[in-house]
Design a protein around this motif. Sequence first.
Motif, PDB file in Angstrom:
ATOM      1  N   ARG A 146      -2.213   5.832   7.618  1.00  0.00           N
ATOM      2  CA  ARG A 146      -2.602   4.787   8.566  1.00  0.00           C
ATOM      3  C   ARG A 146      -3.054   5.372   9.911  1.00  0.00           C
ATOM      4  O   ARG A 146      -3.690   4.670  10.692  1.00  0.00           O
ATOM      5  CB  ARG A 146      -1.445   3.816   8.784  1.00  0.00           C
ATOM      6  CG  ARG A 146      -1.140   2.967   7.542  1.00  0.00           C
ATOM      7  CD  ARG A 146       0.004   2.001   7.792  1.00  0.00           C
ATOM      8  NE  ARG A 146       0.271   1.180   6.607  1.00  0.00           N
ATOM      9  CZ  ARG A 146       1.286   0.320   6.512  1.00  0.00           C
ATOM     10  NH1 ARG A 146       2.137   0.184   7.531  1.00  0.00           N
ATOM     11  NH2 ARG A 146       1.458  -0.380   5.414  1.00  0.00           N
ATOM     12  N   ARG A 147      -2.742   6.623  10.168  1.00  0.00           N
ATOM     13  CA  ARG A 147      -3.162   7.253  11.430  1.00  0.00           C
ATOM     14  C   ARG A 147      -4.516   7.949  11.301  1.00  0.00           C
ATOM     15  O   ARG A 147      -5.379   7.805  12.163  1.00  0.00           O
ATOM     16  CB  ARG A 147      -2.110   8.261  11.890  1.00  0.00           C
ATOM     17  CG  ARG A 147      -0.779   7.646  12.267  1.00  0.00           C
ATOM     18  CD  ARG A 147       0.150   8.715  12.824  1.00  0.00           C
ATOM     19  NE  ARG A 147       1.433   8.159  13.242  1.00  0.00           N
ATOM     20  CZ  ARG A 147       2.412   8.864  13.806  1.00  0.00           C
ATOM     21  NH1 ARG A 147       2.241  10.168  14.015  1.00  0.00           N
ATOM     22  NH2 ARG A 147       3.542   8.281  14.144  1.00  0.00           N
ATOM     23  N   HIS A 205      -9.686  -0.575   0.601  1.00  0.00           N
ATOM     24  CA  HIS A 205      -9.910  -1.311   1.840  1.00  0.00           C
ATOM     25  C   HIS A 205     -11.320  -1.898   1.901  1.00  0.00           C
ATOM     26  O   HIS A 205     -11.598  -2.778   2.722  1.00  0.00           O
ATOM     27  CB  HIS A 205      -9.676  -0.398   3.049  1.00  0.00           C
ATOM     28  CG  HIS A 205     -10.699   0.680   3.219  1.00  0.00           C
ATOM     29  ND1 HIS A 205     -11.863   0.499   3.923  1.00  0.00           N
ATOM     30  CD2 HIS A 205     -10.728   1.951   2.758  1.00  0.00           C
ATOM     31  CE1 HIS A 205     -12.574   1.610   3.894  1.00  0.00           C
ATOM     32  NE2 HIS A 205     -11.906   2.508   3.199  1.00  0.00           N
ATOM     33  N   ASP A 224       0.825  -1.200   0.000  1.00  0.00           N
ATOM     34  CA  ASP A 224       0.000   0.000   0.000  1.00  0.00           C
ATOM     35  C   ASP A 224       0.862   1.254   0.000  1.00  0.00           C
ATOM     36  O   ASP A 224       0.622   2.202  -0.748  1.00  0.00           O
ATOM     37  CB  ASP A 224      -0.971  -0.012   1.181  1.00  0.00           C
ATOM     38  CG  ASP A 224      -0.278  -0.136   2.525  1.00  0.00           C
ATOM     39  OD1 ASP A 224       0.860  -0.654   2.581  1.00  0.00           O
ATOM     40  OD2 ASP A 224      -0.877   0.293   3.533  1.00  0.00           O
ATOM     41  N   ARG A 225       1.907   1.258   0.837  1.00  0.00           N
ATOM     42  CA  ARG A 225       2.787   2.419   0.876  1.00  0.00           C
ATOM     43  C   ARG A 225       3.661   2.504  -0.377  1.00  0.00           C
ATOM     44  O   ARG A 225       3.939   3.602  -0.879  1.00  0.00           O
ATOM     45  CB  ARG A 225       3.662   2.367   2.122  1.00  0.00           C
ATOM     46  CG  ARG A 225       2.884   2.657   3.399  1.00  0.00           C
ATOM     47  CD  ARG A 225       3.771   2.663   4.620  1.00  0.00           C
ATOM     48  NE  ARG A 225       3.065   3.180   5.776  1.00  0.00           N
ATOM     49  CZ  ARG A 225       3.582   3.239   7.002  1.00  0.00           C
ATOM     50  NH1 ARG A 225       4.818   2.820   7.216  1.00  0.00           N
ATOM     51  NH2 ARG A 225       2.877   3.734   8.008  1.00  0.00           N
ATOM     52  N   ARG A 252      -8.562   3.478   9.079  1.00  0.00           N
ATOM     53  CA  ARG A 252      -7.244   3.722   9.626  1.00  0.00           C
ATOM     54  C   ARG A 252      -6.484   2.407   9.753  1.00  0.00           C
ATOM     55  O   ARG A 252      -7.087   1.349   9.931  1.00  0.00           O
ATOM     56  CB  ARG A 252      -7.344   4.385  11.014  1.00  0.00           C
ATOM     57  CG  ARG A 252      -8.023   5.755  11.002  1.00  0.00           C
ATOM     58  CD  ARG A 252      -8.067   6.328  12.405  1.00  0.00           C
ATOM     59  NE  ARG A 252      -8.697   7.655  12.419  1.00  0.00           N
ATOM     60  CZ  ARG A 252      -9.986   7.865  12.533  1.00  0.00           C
ATOM     61  NH1 ARG A 252     -10.803   6.812  12.655  1.00  0.00           N
ATOM     62  NH2 ARG A 252     -10.470   9.083  12.538  1.00  0.00           N
ATOM     63  N   GLY A 253      -5.155   2.500   9.683  1.00  0.00           N
ATOM     64  CA  GLY A 253      -4.343   1.308   9.820  1.00  0.00           C
ATOM     65  C   GLY A 253      -4.142   0.603   8.490  1.00  0.00           C
ATOM     66  O   GLY A 253      -4.436   1.121   7.421  1.00  0.00           O
ATOM     67  N   ARG A 254      -3.644  -0.634   8.559  1.00  0.00           N
ATOM     68  CA  ARG A 254      -3.410  -1.429   7.352  1.00  0.00           C
ATOM     69  C   ARG A 254      -4.746  -1.875   6.770  1.00  0.00           C
ATOM     70  O   ARG A 254      -5.750  -1.949   7.468  1.00  0.00           O
ATOM     71  CB  ARG A 254      -2.567  -2.668   7.662  1.00  0.00           C
ATOM     72  CG  ARG A 254      -1.139  -2.360   8.129  1.00  0.00           C
ATOM     73  CD  ARG A 254      -0.429  -3.667   8.450  1.00  0.00           C
ATOM     74  NE  ARG A 254       0.905  -3.418   8.980  1.00  0.00           N
ATOM     75  CZ  ARG A 254       2.010  -3.384   8.255  1.00  0.00           C
ATOM     76  NH1 ARG A 254       1.927  -3.562   6.942  1.00  0.00           N
ATOM     77  NH2 ARG A 254       3.178  -3.167   8.807  1.00  0.00           N
ATOM     78  N   TRP A 255      -4.724  -2.204   5.497  1.00  0.00           N
ATOM     79  CA  TRP A 255      -5.931  -2.765   4.898  1.00  0.00           C
ATOM     80  C   TRP A 255      -5.576  -4.063   4.207  1.00  0.00           C
ATOM     81  O   TRP A 255      -4.452  -4.328   3.898  1.00  0.00           O
ATOM     82  CB  TRP A 255      -6.586  -1.806   3.898  1.00  0.00           C
ATOM     83  CG  TRP A 255      -5.672  -1.149   2.931  1.00  0.00           C
ATOM     84  CD1 TRP A 255      -5.073   0.071   3.051  1.00  0.00           C
ATOM     85  CD2 TRP A 255      -5.206  -1.665   1.691  1.00  0.00           C
ATOM     86  NE1 TRP A 255      -4.281   0.345   1.966  1.00  0.00           N
ATOM     87  CE2 TRP A 255      -4.349  -0.707   1.112  1.00  0.00           C
ATOM     88  CE3 TRP A 255      -5.425  -2.853   0.994  1.00  0.00           C
ATOM     89  CZ2 TRP A 255      -3.708  -0.912  -0.100  1.00  0.00           C
ATOM     90  CZ3 TRP A 255      -4.798  -3.045  -0.214  1.00  0.00           C
ATOM     91  CH2 TRP A 255      -3.940  -2.082  -0.755  1.00  0.00           C
ATOM     92  N   ASN A 285      -6.013   4.998  -1.877  1.00  0.00           N
ATOM     93  CA  ASN A 285      -6.341   3.939  -0.924  1.00  0.00           C
ATOM     94  C   ASN A 285      -7.789   3.992  -0.443  1.00  0.00           C
ATOM     95  O   ASN A 285      -8.221   3.114   0.311  1.00  0.00           O
ATOM     96  CB  ASN A 285      -5.417   4.033   0.296  1.00  0.00           C
ATOM     97  CG  ASN A 285      -4.001   3.604  -0.011  1.00  0.00           C
ATOM     98  OD1 ASN A 285      -3.680   2.431   0.052  1.00  0.00           O
ATOM     99  ND2 ASN A 285      -3.148   4.550  -0.352  1.00  0.00           N
TER     100      ASN A 285
END
Length: 479
Positions: free
Chosen positions: A350-351, A409, A157-158, A476-479, A405
């Motif tokens: 992610r925050r 998700h 993702d990043r 928020r966070g990883r997906w 993004n």
Amino acid sequence: MSDIAHDTDRPRTVSADPPRPRSGADDPPRPRRYAVFAVVGLALLMFSLDQTSVATALTTISTDLGADLAWTGWVITAAAVGQILALPLGGWLSNRFGGRWMFLGGVALFTLFSVLSAFSGSIGQLIACRFAQGLAGGVMMPAASGVVAYQFGRDRDRALALFTSVFPIGAIAGPLLGGVILTTWTWHGIFLVNLPAGILLLAAGVLLVPDPPRPGQARMDVRGIVLLVLTLLGLMLTVTRLGALGVAGPSLPVTLASAAVAVGAGAVFVRHTRRRPDSVIPLRLLTGRGLGSMNAANVLFGAVAIGFSATLPLYAQVRYGMAPLAAGVMLTGRAVGTIVASAPAVVLLRRTGHRPLMLAGIAMIVTGLVATAVPPPGVSAELWLLLGTTVLGLGTGLVIPASNNAGMHLVPDEVAAVSGLRIMFRQIGGIVAVSTITAVISASDRPGVAGGIAFVVLAVLLVGAGTLAARVPNHRGRW
């Protein structure tokens, strides 16, 4: 143009890449990922340089080849149309022959048609070569995305979000390069610079780029692709010919005929998509689970991001009489702002989730658009446009990683399909915007004022895009 499409192991995507292992702790990054990213990033940089440098040469090409400005705008839009049309084919070809070879083949063909573009003797020949360049780029970019996604594993993702930093670099160098070439040489040289870059990329790609795992051979939705091609080409011809109405020749019959083709093919395509589960564009990814709002927002955002970048040099020349080099430099502010803001945006994703970044970025882009559209308040036109584009660039740097993004998700098992739809819808919006703005400017008695009004309209459209994007659930966070 900073989106990258890729494909899943099912034949129902618009996109273009071999699949990767599922995300999670069992999908670690690979050791050669940074070298692979560098090669892929340079390929994307070449593509970005080509797009932004050509934008500075529209008036010169129009004069040299004896073409009206509305048709000359197809030098940009033909490449974008070709890229869109290649996306569904790119997925099938990557699954069949491998992402590595599709990447290398795309780079080779892009380089070849760059050289042919340089030696074009008519606007028709140049448009045809640019269309072929777009097809090559449409195959190359999704395949490259699949390679990088596989190399970065759970951090994909990043990695994919960082692609947003590659295109602004080209946006800085491209107008400067194009302006220098136009000032010291001729527009033909804008395309010739891709020859040494393409040769170096091919050599590095053969040595460094691996082939991701391939799925079984997918069945291609030939009918859906044909209908999509007819719809897009009919739409683009209609928009282009609208700027020629009132000019001697069969403008009105051609416009009506192309509009009929676009509407008819589009209606049949929608019905085909509803009936075929493995359609090139699955219906459930068009309208389901908040994706409908995001897809519509991507059309509007593409109209703003691509339409503004492609037409700002033309606007600066016709409204303020700037030289090609000075007009190209105006895009530098947008590129610098995007680079400065995109890296923090990737970290914050992610925050905060995508929504706060998107809304803040859209507000800044709207401010920049309005600023460029109004006359300078007591300062030079160059300084005023540079300030406006810098504010717009800062907003773009926040919006692009977040919007990349925003929808993925929702369907984490079909990230590639959503990515493919995102780039397709943005390019469609961009194509319509570029064709419309160039047609309006060429048909207007006051082309500079007409260009400013077009930018205000883009700002209004972006507000609508923000309203739609706000309806997508935040994450928020990883997906």
